[in-house]
Scaffold this motif. Sequence first.
Motif, PDB file in Angstrom:
ATOM      1  N   UNK A   1       0.779  -1.219  -0.038  1.00  0.00           N
ATOM      2  CA  UNK A   1       0.039   0.066  -0.030  1.00  0.00           C
ATOM      3  C   UNK A   1       0.955   1.202   0.093  1.00  0.00           C
ATOM      4  N   UNK A   2       1.900   1.315   0.993  1.00  0.00           N
ATOM      5  CA  UNK A   2       2.560   2.434   0.944  1.00  0.00           C
ATOM      6  C   UNK A   2       3.509   2.681  -0.586  1.00  0.00           C
ATOM      7  N   UNK A   3       4.198   1.566  -0.513  1.00  0.00           N
ATOM      8  CA  UNK A   3       4.983   1.592  -1.928  1.00  0.00           C
ATOM      9  C   UNK A   3       4.258   2.050  -3.026  1.00  0.00           C
ATOM     10  N   UNK A   4       2.942   1.728  -3.149  1.00  0.00           N
ATOM     11  CA  UNK A   4       2.290   2.103  -4.468  1.00  0.00           C
ATOM     12  C   UNK A   4       2.039   3.485  -4.339  1.00  0.00           C
ATOM     13  N   UNK A   5       1.573   3.971  -3.238  1.00  0.00           N
ATOM     14  CA  UNK A   5       1.222   5.580  -2.979  1.00  0.00           C
ATOM     15  C   UNK A   5       2.356   6.292  -3.255  1.00  0.00           C
ATOM     16  N   UNK A   6       3.340   5.561  -2.715  1.00  0.00           N
ATOM     17  CA  UNK A   6       4.819   6.633  -2.774  1.00  0.00           C
ATOM     18  C   UNK A   6       5.294   6.525  -4.225  1.00  0.00           C
TER      19      UNK A   6
ATOM     20  N   UNK B   1      11.761   7.719  -8.688  1.00  0.00           N
ATOM     21  CA  UNK B   1      11.206   6.372  -8.376  1.00  0.00           C
ATOM     22  C   UNK B   1      11.406   6.366  -6.734  1.00  0.00           C
ATOM     23  N   UNK B   2      10.937   5.118  -6.094  1.00  0.00           N
ATOM     24  CA  UNK B   2      11.478   4.936  -4.722  1.00  0.00           C
ATOM     25  C   UNK B   2      13.056   4.733  -4.538  1.00  0.00           C
ATOM     26  N   UNK B   3      13.547   3.951  -5.389  1.00  0.00           N
ATOM     27  CA  UNK B   3      14.936   3.636  -5.597  1.00  0.00           C
ATOM     28  C   UNK B   3      15.746   4.851  -5.621  1.00  0.00           C
ATOM     29  N   UNK B   4      15.243   5.803  -6.747  1.00  0.00           N
ATOM     30  CA  UNK B   4      16.035   7.107  -6.941  1.00  0.00           C
ATOM     31  C   UNK B   4      15.982   7.820  -5.903  1.00  0.00           C
TER      32      UNK B   4
ATOM     33  N   UNK C   1       3.315   6.653  -6.737  1.00  0.00           N
ATOM     34  CA  UNK C   1       2.320   7.721  -7.261  1.00  0.00           C
ATOM     35  C   UNK C   1       2.733   9.136  -6.927  1.00  0.00           C
ATOM     36  N   UNK C   2       3.075   9.362  -5.865  1.00  0.00           N
ATOM     37  CA  UNK C   2       3.528  11.111  -5.541  1.00  0.00           C
ATOM     38  C   UNK C   2       4.849  11.101  -5.830  1.00  0.00           C
TER      39      UNK C   2
ATOM     40  N   UNK D   1       4.168  14.344   3.500  1.00  0.00           N
ATOM     41  CA  UNK D   1       2.531  14.379   3.214  1.00  0.00           C
ATOM     42  C   UNK D   1       1.829  12.960   3.040  1.00  0.00           C
ATOM     43  N   UNK D   2       2.615  12.386   2.231  1.00  0.00           N
ATOM     44  CA  UNK D   2       2.028  11.012   1.806  1.00  0.00           C
ATOM     45  C   UNK D   2       2.190   9.899   2.995  1.00  0.00           C
TER      46      UNK D   2
END
Lengths: 176, 176
Positions: free
Chosen positions: A35-40, A50-53, A42-43, A128-129
């Motif tokens: 859940x958290x990863x998908x929203x992260x 991306x999350x990794x970058x 997205x924002x 905020x996310x």
Amino acid sequence: MALRVVKEAEQEVPVIGDRNLRGFVGYSLKRAYHLIQADAMRVLDPLGLRISTYSALAVICDNPDLRQSQLAEILSIERSNTVVIIDALEQPGLIARHRVPNDRRSYALRATPQGRRLHKEATRVLEAHENRLLTALSAEERQLMIDLLRRIDGSAFSEQGAADHPEGGHRHERPD
Amino acid sequence: MALRVVKEAEQEVPVIGDRNLRGFVGYSLKRAYHLIQADAMRVLDPLGLRISTYSALAVICDNPDLRQSQLAEILSIERSNTVVIIDALEQPGLIARHRVPNDRRSYALRATPQGRRLHKEATRVLEAHENRLLTALSAEERQLMIDLLRRIDGSAFSEQGAADHPEGGHRHERPD
DNA sequence: TATTGTTATACTCTATAACTATA
DNA sequence: TATAGTTATAGAGTATAACAATA
């Protein structure tokens, strides 16, 4: 009408669901993480991250002149996988690979002013996310969660009996 | 000697590391999940299961005559992605797709005796795996962790103000 | 029209092995 | 020989769109 009765009879709504799976920390972890990863994702997408970058950019901002292998160790990712991440940050000029005089094999990674700016903005967006997704938890509960997770993570380097079995690091002992 | 001094001087061990990232629940979640997931994959591999197939098998064992779309909803995965998982369970005879008389579109999924046996064994293996990886947490802390994670997960369906907006289920509200 | 299962495809993250250039 | 960075490749999980059969 009779059809509707039949439909309800065959529907047989499951009352168990995933109740037994919920007993596993790993399963609940997976669901919450997803859940958290998908929203992260997205924002961060509108910022071109991306999350990794984002994670790499954050570590590079906080640790000037970091080498790629150090970045890999800090983030617990493979050295080989840092390359494409670093490339994705270097290409738009968010970080730069600087040569190290004493060791021409390695690079000193440094964030550019744009990189620092974007990092700040992305951090605000991510805060905020999390505030939006974690309303069910108080600030204390969030910290408690982080502490518990950190203890799982930390215990990876000192599992039960690790001191008694100095050979350590026996990852893939395929019994076949 | 002089070389060694230079080397130490340039090494400049980072003292920050990922400290700032640790403030994000998502980051700590990712690290802990990755550790557990990797080990779960490792212990399930000798049984011919992956995490996704074990999860599906568990839900099917607990909810006889489940349909694939119900499985997808319970596990929060896409219907399309259940197909390959179900195939992987049906092929070695762990589950069977039974036709539903009243609805020839859907299948009633049922575990075979072998499927139930393997599920039991895999569950034991996974419980041992969690006991091994979660020694840093007491039983109460593990349950606390599950409860906290469950509240993150559950809040996805009732985010702040969801009760005021009965349309619900607004997942992807891309602002563009 | 809507739903169930399905196929095809793409993307993210991760893991492994082998290579190069330096040390 | 050992290390830093790199390349190529594979795997697991996930997401989307479109389709056929059925409701």
